[in-house]
Design a protein around this motif. Structure first.
Motif, short mmCIF file in Angstrom:
data_model
loop_
_atom_site.label_atom_id
_atom_site.label_comp_id
_atom_site.label_asym_id
_atom_site.label_seq_id
_atom_site.Cartn_x
_atom_site.Cartn_y
_atom_site.Cartn_z
N SER A 182 4.38 -4.14 16.61
CA SER A 182 4.26 -5.25 15.57
C SER A 182 3.53 -5.53 14.59
O SER A 182 4.00 -6.01 13.27
N ILE A 183 2.86 -3.73 14.19
CA ILE A 183 2.52 -3.58 12.82
C ILE A 183 3.90 -2.73 12.04
O ILE A 183 3.99 -3.59 10.91
N GLY A 196 9.04 -6.57 7.16
CA GLY A 196 9.20 -7.75 6.68
C GLY A 196 8.67 -7.34 5.44
O GLY A 196 9.19 -8.47 4.46
N PHE A 197 7.55 -6.38 4.80
CA PHE A 197 7.20 -6.54 3.26
C PHE A 197 8.90 -5.17 2.94
O PHE A 197 8.94 -5.59 1.57
N ALA A 198 8.98 -4.40 3.50
CA ALA A 198 10.38 -4.23 2.97
C ALA A 198 11.58 -5.15 3.03
O ALA A 198 11.92 -4.18 1.79
N ALA A 199 11.95 -5.65 3.59
CA ALA A 199 12.63 -7.14 3.20
C ALA A 199 12.34 -7.28 2.02
O ALA A 199 13.50 -7.25 1.21
N ALA A 200 11.02 -7.32 2.27
CA ALA A 200 10.68 -9.49 0.30
C ALA A 200 10.86 -7.86 -0.26
O ALA A 200 11.34 -8.60 -1.26
N ILE A 244 12.65 1.34 15.78
CA ILE A 244 11.74 0.70 16.75
C ILE A 244 12.21 0.14 18.25
O ILE A 244 11.79 0.18 18.80
N ALA A 245 13.28 -0.36 17.67
CA ALA A 245 14.28 -0.98 18.70
C ALA A 245 14.43 0.13 20.14
O ALA A 245 13.95 -0.04 21.02
N PHE A 289 6.22 3.68 9.85
CA PHE A 289 5.46 3.12 8.88
C PHE A 289 5.84 4.23 7.59
O PHE A 289 6.05 3.29 6.47
N MET A 290 6.53 5.35 7.76
CA MET A 290 6.68 5.45 6.84
C MET A 290 7.99 5.12 6.52
O MET A 290 8.52 5.44 5.18
N VAL A 291 8.58 4.98 7.25
CA VAL A 291 9.73 4.96 6.54
C VAL A 291 10.34 2.97 5.99
O VAL A 291 11.14 3.09 4.99
#
Length: 229
Positions: free
Chosen positions: A27-28, A34-38, A65-66, A100-102
């Motif tokens: 989830s995190i 999503g933040f990176a995509a934006a 992630i998957a 998260f680093m990725v």
């Protein structure tokens, strides 16, 4: 509360620990994605962040992630009764940190998009962390899943799954090796042409896509093994 009640809880305690922890981390990580995509989508044109390689890196992050989550949901139900150890807490957290680093390096508030080499370098090191810690986590799962812990009718299924875990750990290690090689080259000051950058990133993304497909096939074959008398 009785001893019997505690023993009943213990049967699913380790499995629930992994499922809940990985579910939280997913989830995190998706929020970070999503933040990176934006950040990528709103970047000014003509800068390094407009390159397609960054979107390929973003896709690679989603695949990471998957793959990690697929590995958990495919085999977590086979875990024996037990109390989580320090390894069962630390390894998932380290994998989550690398994930998260990725995505962090694909966010302008973290890494200014002025030097593509630097972004790719840190992304590759992040992927090396995902692969390295993931490989150790897979070996940890293989150590927990001992054929002798299950009734004889399950020997075939558990031997199959342990074999898959061994090959999965090798795949994760290879992903870490490729990522680390690319990261070390960039960190040493070697400038990679865009074609070589695409080659390293595509190799990692390809490995992750193949690993996701393998998890899918493992789930199918494991279910088939368990249905057989």
């Amino acid at each position: 509360m009785t001893r019997t009640q505690l023993e009943e809880r213990l049967h699913v305690y380790l499995t629930n620990h992994y499922m809940q922890l990985h579910g939280t981390l997913v989830s995190i990580a998706l929020g970070a994605a999503g933040f990176a995509a934006a950040s990528l989508a709103t970047a000014p044109r003509g800068q390094a962040d407009s390159s397609g390689v960054l979107w390929l890196m973003w896709v690679g992050g989603l695949l990471a992630i998957a793959v990690v989550y697929a590995g958990t949901v495919t085999g977590a139900f086979t875990l024996p009764a037990g109390i989580p150890s320090l390894w069962d807490l630390v390894l998932p957290l380290l994998i989550g940190l690398a994930q998260f680093m990725v995505f962090g390096v694909l966010t302008r508030t973290v890494a200014p998009f002025t030097n593509l080499d630097t972004i790719v370098e840190m992304w590759l090191f992040g992927m090396a962390g995902v692969g390295g810690f993931g490989g150790i986590g897979i070996l940890r799962a293989r150590r927990l899943v001992k054929v002798s812990s299950y009734e004889p009718t399950l020997n075939s299924a558990m031997e199959y799954y342990r074999g898959r875990l061994k090959s999965d750990s090798m795949g994760a290690s290879l992903t870490a090796l490729i990522s680390c090689l690319g990261g070390v080259l960039l960190a040493s000051g070697v400038h990679l042409d865009l074609a070589w950058t695409y080659a390293f990133v595509s190799a990692v993304v390809g490995m992750l896509a193949f690993s996701l497909w393998r998890e899918h096939m493992t789930g199918i074959e494991l279910a088939k093994e368990l249905r057989e008398p």
